[in-house]
Scaffold this active site. Structure first.
Site, mmCIF file in Angstrom:
data_model
loop_
_atom_site.group_PDB
_atom_site.id
_atom_site.type_symbol
_atom_site.label_atom_id
_atom_site.label_comp_id
_atom_site.label_asym_id
_atom_site.label_seq_id
_atom_site.Cartn_x
_atom_site.Cartn_y
_atom_site.Cartn_z
ATOM 1 N N HIS A 101 29.028 23.502 -6.120
ATOM 2 C CA HIS A 101 28.139 24.184 -5.166
ATOM 3 C C HIS A 101 28.452 23.336 -4.018
ATOM 4 C CE1 HIS A 101 26.255 24.739 -9.137
ATOM 5 N NE2 HIS A 101 25.807 25.946 -8.675
ATOM 6 N N ASP A 104 26.376 20.234 -3.603
ATOM 7 C CA ASP A 104 26.887 19.364 -4.362
ATOM 8 C C ASP A 104 27.831 18.213 -3.810
ATOM 9 O OD1 ASP A 104 25.720 20.451 -6.565
ATOM 10 O OD2 ASP A 104 27.528 21.293 -7.454
ATOM 11 N N GLU A 268 28.415 31.869 -19.717
ATOM 12 C CA GLU A 268 28.048 30.748 -20.032
ATOM 13 C C GLU A 268 27.489 30.758 -21.424
ATOM 14 O OE1 GLU A 268 24.575 27.365 -19.363
ATOM 15 O OE2 GLU A 268 25.783 28.086 -17.400
#
EC number: 5.3.1.5
Length: 440
Positions: A101, A104, A268
């Site tokens: 991200h 991050d 996911e």
């Protein structure tokens, strides 16, 4: 440069008899599976956020990890130190890709100007790290859910100024991903949903989210980004209900806004669990809908109602997932990103390696089991025989629109149809899968 993981040179394949916890027992990057290198099939990536940003805090306790780059100090210098450790980790783990991200890898700053300047500087750092290490960017994304401004969502926020701030993050992260050679760009709507319908205009929020997705597609083509746009479905958490609930829900949403040919899915495992589905179901559904793109490989706990993001270790399910991916032709721009974190009590820095090594070995075994299923072909033959009638004259006329509902009823009466149920043989098929899993 001083190394952080100074007790390890590089994780290497040592074979199934190895007792070295810092070695691969099953993942051999150069091993050929169905004529293709294992590394090229699996396309592993390690994530920035759980691995280098989480400090071990949870709802009931403060951070438990001692990470030097998370100490007080100049934010940009700490981000550079984090990048040093991250790329040391990627190299020593022997993963070809990583994911991030925006915040991050870069300090958010106190304004959009600071955000943009910090990110631009860190993109330069990341580009240099990629060039030095050979590690590539699987995908980038923007974190439009952590900052308090996004309490009521980003794209779905009732305030267009919040929407605009989020759009700025998205365009900046897309440009960075493009500049770094990223192969995909991910959209995860962490707070794109509602907590109560009492203050929510569903139609309005869907229109806002649909408009942002349209803008993202327009920008992709404007900058010449050749990668894949991906949405990551999740049913809830942190909101009560999210608009990208599961693969089927996202397909309907994309159809509503004419985007089903522009955006695919990043599935996911843990999010499938939260939606009441198996990981296998969500992968198979995405493939059936023509939306399969990439995978966040992890696992959830069926007994817990939140995202535990544990490392994958269930060959029984992951083998079926890899079987579906094999049948669909394998990954193109996507891959297996480990959206997983060590447990809060796992405070040894080498626990980061143990978690990833076990996960990579798990997926390698799953790949080889799936390859046996493909080579044998028996499961595929059983399914084909089950639906064989639809390849006959009647089945084809129905599917091709050559018969009306009345025509079908007339055909059934004229031919005095009296079909009998045929066994689905589920138990035999489960035994067959166990044969692939456990028989050498």
């Amino acid at each position: 440069m001083q190394t952080y993981f100074d007790q390890l040179d590089r994780v290497r394949y040592e074979g199934p008899k190895s007792t070295n916890p810092l070695a691969f027992r099953h993942y051999n990057p150069d091993e050929l599976v169905l004529g293709k290198r294992m590394e090229d099939h699996l396309r592993f990536a390690a994530c920035y956020w759980h691995t280098f940003c989480w400090n071990g805090a949870d709802m009931f306790g403060v951070g438990s990890f001692d990470r030097p780059w998370q100490q007080p100090g100049d934010a940009l210098e700490m981000a550079k130190r984090k990048a040093d450790v991250a790329f040391e980790f990627f190299h020593k783990l022997n993963v070809p890709y990583y994911c991030f991200h925006d915040v991050d890898v870069s300090p958010e700053g106190a304004s959009l100007k600071e955000y943009s300047n910090n990110f631009a500087r860190m993109v330069e750092v990341l580009a240099e790290k990629q060039q030095q290490s050979g590690v590539k960017l699987l995908w980038g994304t923007a974190n439009c859910f952590t900052n308090p401004r996004y309490g009521a969502g980003a794209a779905t926020n009732p305030d267009p100024e919040v929407f605009s701030w989020a759009a700025t993050q998205v365009v900046t992260a897309m440009n960075a991903t493009h500049q770094l050679g990223g192969e995909n760009y991910v959209l995860w709507g962490g707070r794109e949903g509602y907590e109560t319908l009492l203050n929510t205009d569903l139609r309005q929020e869907r229109e806002q989210l649909g408009r942002l997705l349209q803008l993202v597609v327009e920008h992709k083509h404007k900058i010449g980004f050749k990668g894949t746009l991906l949405i990551e479905p999740k049913p809830q958490e942190p909101t009560k209900h999210q608009y990208d609930y599961d693969a089927s829900t996202v397909y309907g949403f994309l159809k509503q806004f004419g985007l089903e040919k522009e955006i695919k899915l990043n599935i996911e495992a843990n999010h499938a669990t939260l939606a009441g589905h198996s990981f296998h179901h969500e992968i198979a559904t995405a493939i059936a809908l023509g939306l399969f793109g990439s995978v966040d490989a992890n696992r959830g706990d069926p007994q817990l109602g939140w995202d535990t993001d544990q490392f994958p270790n269930r060959v029984e399910e992951d083998a079926l997932v890899m079987y579906e991916i094999f049948k669909a032709g394998g990954f193109t721009t996507g891959g297996l990103n480990f959206d997983a974190k060590v447990r809060r009590q796992s405070t040894d820095k080498y626990d980061l390696f143990y978690g990833h090594i076990g996960a990579m070995d798990t997926m390698a075994v799953s790949l080889k089991v799936a390859a046996r299923m493909i080579e044998d072909g028996e499961l595929d033959k059983r399914v084909a025989r089950r639906y064989a009638g639809w390849n006959g004259e009647l089945g084809q006329q129905i599917l091709n629109g050559q018969m009306t509902l009345s025509d079908i009823a007339q055909y059934a009466a004229q031919h005095q149809l009296a079909p009998q149920h045929r066994s689905g043989q589920q138990e035999q098929l489960e035994n067959l899968v166990n044969h692939y899993l456990f028989d050498k």
